[in-house]
Write an enzyme that holds these catalytic residues in place. Structure first.
Site, PDB file in Angstrom:
ATOM      1  N   GLU A  48      -6.076   6.567  -2.216  1.00 18.80           N
ATOM      2  CA  GLU A  48      -6.091   5.513  -1.209  1.00 18.80           C
ATOM      3  C   GLU A  48      -6.469   4.165  -1.821  1.00 18.80           C
ATOM      4  O   GLU A  48      -5.859   3.128  -1.526  1.00 18.80           O
ATOM      5  CB  GLU A  48      -7.083   5.865  -0.102  1.00 18.80           C
ATOM      6  CG  GLU A  48      -6.523   6.772   0.962  1.00 18.80           C
ATOM      7  CD  GLU A  48      -5.350   6.142   1.673  1.00 18.80           C
ATOM      8  OE1 GLU A  48      -5.459   4.981   2.107  1.00 18.80           O
ATOM      9  OE2 GLU A  48      -4.313   6.804   1.786  1.00 18.80           O
ATOM     10  N   TYR A  53      -4.697  14.574  -2.857  1.00 20.91           N
ATOM     11  CA  TYR A  53      -5.166  13.870  -1.666  1.00 20.91           C
ATOM     12  C   TYR A  53      -6.315  14.618  -1.015  1.00 20.91           C
ATOM     13  O   TYR A  53      -6.222  15.108   0.117  1.00 20.91           O
ATOM     14  CB  TYR A  53      -4.013  13.669  -0.693  1.00 20.91           C
ATOM     15  CG  TYR A  53      -4.205  12.486   0.222  1.00 20.91           C
ATOM     16  CD1 TYR A  53      -4.273  11.195  -0.285  1.00 20.91           C
ATOM     17  CD2 TYR A  53      -4.324  12.666   1.587  1.00 20.91           C
ATOM     18  CE1 TYR A  53      -4.452  10.111   0.555  1.00 20.91           C
ATOM     19  CE2 TYR A  53      -4.492  11.588   2.439  1.00 20.91           C
ATOM     20  CZ  TYR A  53      -4.559  10.326   1.915  1.00 20.91           C
ATOM     21  OH  TYR A  53      -4.735   9.234   2.746  1.00 20.91           O
ATOM     22  N   HIS A  66     -10.414   8.070   3.293  1.00 20.50           N
ATOM     23  CA  HIS A  66     -10.404   6.682   3.761  1.00 20.50           C
ATOM     24  C   HIS A  66     -11.806   6.100   3.846  1.00 20.50           C
ATOM     25  O   HIS A  66     -12.003   4.910   3.664  1.00 20.50           O
ATOM     26  CB  HIS A  66      -9.724   6.579   5.130  1.00 20.50           C
ATOM     27  CG  HIS A  66      -8.267   6.895   5.094  1.00 20.50           C
ATOM     28  ND1 HIS A  66      -7.769   8.134   5.374  1.00 20.50           N
ATOM     29  CD2 HIS A  66      -7.192   6.107   4.792  1.00 20.50           C
ATOM     30  CE1 HIS A  66      -6.452   8.126   5.261  1.00 20.50           C
ATOM     31  NE2 HIS A  66      -6.081   6.913   4.909  1.00 20.50           N
ATOM     32  N   HIS A  79       1.614   4.283  -2.980  1.00 19.89           N
ATOM     33  CA  HIS A  79       1.460   5.738  -2.897  1.00 19.89           C
ATOM     34  C   HIS A  79       2.597   6.430  -3.653  1.00 19.89           C
ATOM     35  O   HIS A  79       2.389   7.462  -4.299  1.00 19.89           O
ATOM     36  CB  HIS A  79       1.472   6.195  -1.439  1.00 19.89           C
ATOM     37  CG  HIS A  79       0.125   6.158  -0.777  1.00 19.89           C
ATOM     38  ND1 HIS A  79      -0.993   6.751  -1.327  1.00 19.89           N
ATOM     39  CD2 HIS A  79      -0.278   5.623   0.401  1.00 19.89           C
ATOM     40  CE1 HIS A  79      -2.027   6.580  -0.513  1.00 19.89           C
ATOM     41  NE2 HIS A  79      -1.621   5.891   0.535  1.00 19.89           N
ATOM     42  N   ASP A  86     -11.078  14.032   7.333  1.00 15.54           N
ATOM     43  CA  ASP A  86     -10.358  12.976   6.620  1.00 15.54           C
ATOM     44  C   ASP A  86     -10.072  13.399   5.182  1.00 15.54           C
ATOM     45  O   ASP A  86     -10.203  12.614   4.241  1.00 15.54           O
ATOM     46  CB  ASP A  86     -11.194  11.683   6.666  1.00 15.54           C
ATOM     47  CG  ASP A  86     -10.475  10.485   6.077  1.00 15.54           C
ATOM     48  OD1 ASP A  86      -9.224  10.442   6.141  1.00 15.54           O
ATOM     49  OD2 ASP A  86     -11.160   9.594   5.541  1.00 15.54           O
ATOM     50  N   HIS A 112       0.833  -1.205   0.000  1.00 11.46           N
ATOM     51  CA  HIS A 112       0.000   0.000   0.000  1.00 11.46           C
ATOM     52  C   HIS A 112       0.867   1.255   0.000  1.00 11.46           C
ATOM     53  O   HIS A 112       0.664   2.166  -0.810  1.00 11.46           O
ATOM     54  CB  HIS A 112      -0.915  -0.021   1.224  1.00 11.46           C
ATOM     55  CG  HIS A 112      -1.757   1.199   1.393  1.00 11.46           C
ATOM     56  ND1 HIS A 112      -3.091   1.241   1.063  1.00 11.46           N
ATOM     57  CD2 HIS A 112      -1.453   2.442   1.868  1.00 11.46           C
ATOM     58  CE1 HIS A 112      -3.571   2.448   1.311  1.00 11.46           C
ATOM     59  NE2 HIS A 112      -2.592   3.193   1.819  1.00 11.46           N
ATOM     60  N   GLU A 113       1.835   1.309   0.904  1.00  8.69           N
ATOM     61  CA  GLU A 113       2.655   2.516   1.022  1.00  8.69           C
ATOM     62  C   GLU A 113       3.550   2.719  -0.197  1.00  8.69           C
ATOM     63  O   GLU A 113       3.712   3.838  -0.682  1.00  8.69           O
ATOM     64  CB  GLU A 113       3.482   2.469   2.310  1.00  8.69           C
ATOM     65  CG  GLU A 113       2.656   2.455   3.581  1.00  8.69           C
ATOM     66  CD  GLU A 113       1.672   3.612   3.690  1.00  8.69           C
ATOM     67  OE1 GLU A 113       1.903   4.667   3.066  1.00  8.69           O
ATOM     68  OE2 GLU A 113       0.660   3.465   4.393  1.00  8.69           O
TER      69      GLU A 113
END
Length: 451
Positions: free
Chosen positions: A192, A183, A270, A172, A265, A168-169
């Site tokens: 995301e 974002y 998310h 990004h 958020d 996941h990271e």
């Protein structure tokens, strides 16, 4: 203008804040992570966003770049001490070796399956740090490297343990160097979701699973026994990953009927990412086979193609995937329509911010964002007998919100909405000044004002 490079943390702040509210024993650990994150972003200099890069077109095969795993030894100093590099044998440290195996696998996936040399498409080496902080319950990409905490030993296990956290990271970083999705709002939710897509592709690829064999969970194994959670997110059934007294209930929506319009958020990045997540899962299972050979190829082509940019919304991204789907166009279109998104080429989103009214004597702080996306808020009435009033008043008197940097938030980082007796500003975590950081800590870490 493109957003700045993102510091992308795995656990949304709203989840850490929910735990702190629900479990007094865990409150200090959760607050410690939030405080470390705030200090980290405060110390990080702002740098221009890199121009998106693409894989070389020379016809040469993509390469798997070198990587290095460091240990911070419980500190927050980066990158720390080098422990293991490409080709080195296992170190015997579980976190080091999990990070090493994970990054080796992730870089192989992008090279062998998507023909991409590292996150930038040009073979950039990758730096990773484990054992970051004390009881640190997060992981992030800071625009330079991947960083992992060890968890708190009560609720969260090591963040190197589920390989899709690392996937996941790293994804990004791929998004940062391709579409550079902003974002905020729908582009942020897509940012995301894309990370979850390639995180789950990595997990399924390493396990050799077909789409029918996969569990479609993100972060399975991250929570320790005794916590009622199958994972952090469920791509097949958003909103069902956890339901626990400490965590609360998974707040994700599964279709546009459950889309959340909010200033929290980063516009619900998310919360609303469950919608495109489910579209991917539906498309992948309709196409069949494996996620990385089927729907994953389509999503990658859309992300790296000319039709997706920083402001692309759900409808625009859906149209790009349909255009890239070839013989599977009908299956992809149906997946998006099932979640309430009608593919529409060129569709973009205007990212906005919100604020709430306040009284002339009220100082309030609202913190949203982060990988898990929970909300924390607090306030101090300057006319009350709250013990915090003197320091809060002093901070408010010297803070000039007009000269505080705003700008686009970073993926998985926090955003703070400050209301200082009617003066308002929304500040991404990496732009917090020392005074704003201290003010947020005071207002948010204490519950009801003392009388």
């Amino acid at each position: 203008m493109s957003a700045p490079p993102a510091t992308c943390s795995f656990i949304p702040p709203y989840l850490l804040e929910q735990i702190a509210r629900a479990d007094s024993a865990a409150a200090a650990r959760m607050t410690a992570t939030l405080t470390v994150d705030a200090r980290l972003r405060d110390q990080r200099p702002a740098v221009p966003h890199p121009h998106p890069t693409v894989a070389p077109t020379t016809g040469a095969a993509a390469i798997v770049p070198d990587w290095t795993v460091h240990t911070a030894k419980g500190s927050t100093t980066l990158p720390g001490t080098e422990v293991r590099g490409s080709g080195d044998p296992a170190s015997g440290d579980p976190a080091v070796d999990e990070a090493a195996d994970g990054i080796a696998g992730a870089l192989r996936l992008f090279a062998e399956v998507f023909d991409r040399s590292s996150y930038d498409g040009a073979g950039a080496p990758v730096s990773l740090t484990v054992h970051y902080g004390r009881d640190y319950v997060n992981a992030f990409w800071d625009g330079t490297q991947l960083v992992f905490g060890d968890g708190d030993g009560e609720i969260f296990d090591r963040f190197t343990k589920p390989v899709d956290v690392l996937g996941h990271e790293l994804s990004h970083a791929v998004t940062e160097h391709t579409a550079a999705l902003r974002y905020q709002d729908q582009p942020g939710a897509l940012n995301e979701s894309v990370s979850d897509v390639f995180g789950t592709c990595l997990k399924q690829w390493l396990l050799g699973q077909s789409v029918d064999q996969a569990d479609w969970l993100i972060g399975a194994g991250l929570f320790l026994p005794g916590v009622n959670a199958r994972g952090l997110r469920d791509m097949a059934n958003p909103g069902t990953a956890y339901d626990d007294p400490k965590l609360g209930k998974d707040p994700q929506g599964a279709s546009m009927d459950e889309y959340v319009e909010t200033s929290d958020d980063n516009g619900g990045v998310h919360l609303n990412s469950g919608i495109p997540n489910r579209a991917f899962q539906l498309a992948a299972t309709a196409i069949g086979g494996t996620s990385w050979e089927g729907a994953g190829q389509i999503w990658y082509a859309a992300l790296t193609g000319p039709d997706v940019g920083e402001d692309t919304d759900f409808a625009g991204f859906a149209a790009a995937t349909v255009a890239a789907a070839g013989d599977h166009a009908d299956a992809v279109r149906q997946a998006w329509e099932t979640v309430g998104v009608t593919p529409q080429a060129g569709s973009t989103s205007d990212a906005g911010t919100g604020s709430s009214p306040s009284e002339e004597t009220l100082v309030s702080v609202r913190r949203t964002g982060g990988f898990a996306g929970r909300v924390a808020e607090g306030s101090v009435d300057l006319t009350s007998h709250d013990a915090r009033v003197p320091e809060v008043r002093s901070l408010v008197e010297r803070i000039d919100l007009a000269h505080v940097a705003g700008g686009n938030p970073h993926p998985d980082m926090y955003v703070y909405a400050f209301d200082l007796c009617g003066r308002r500003a929304q500040v991404p975590e990496h732009h917090l000044t020392p005074d704003l950081s201290r003010l947020a800590l005071i207002v948010l870490e204490t519950g009801d004002p003392a009388s």
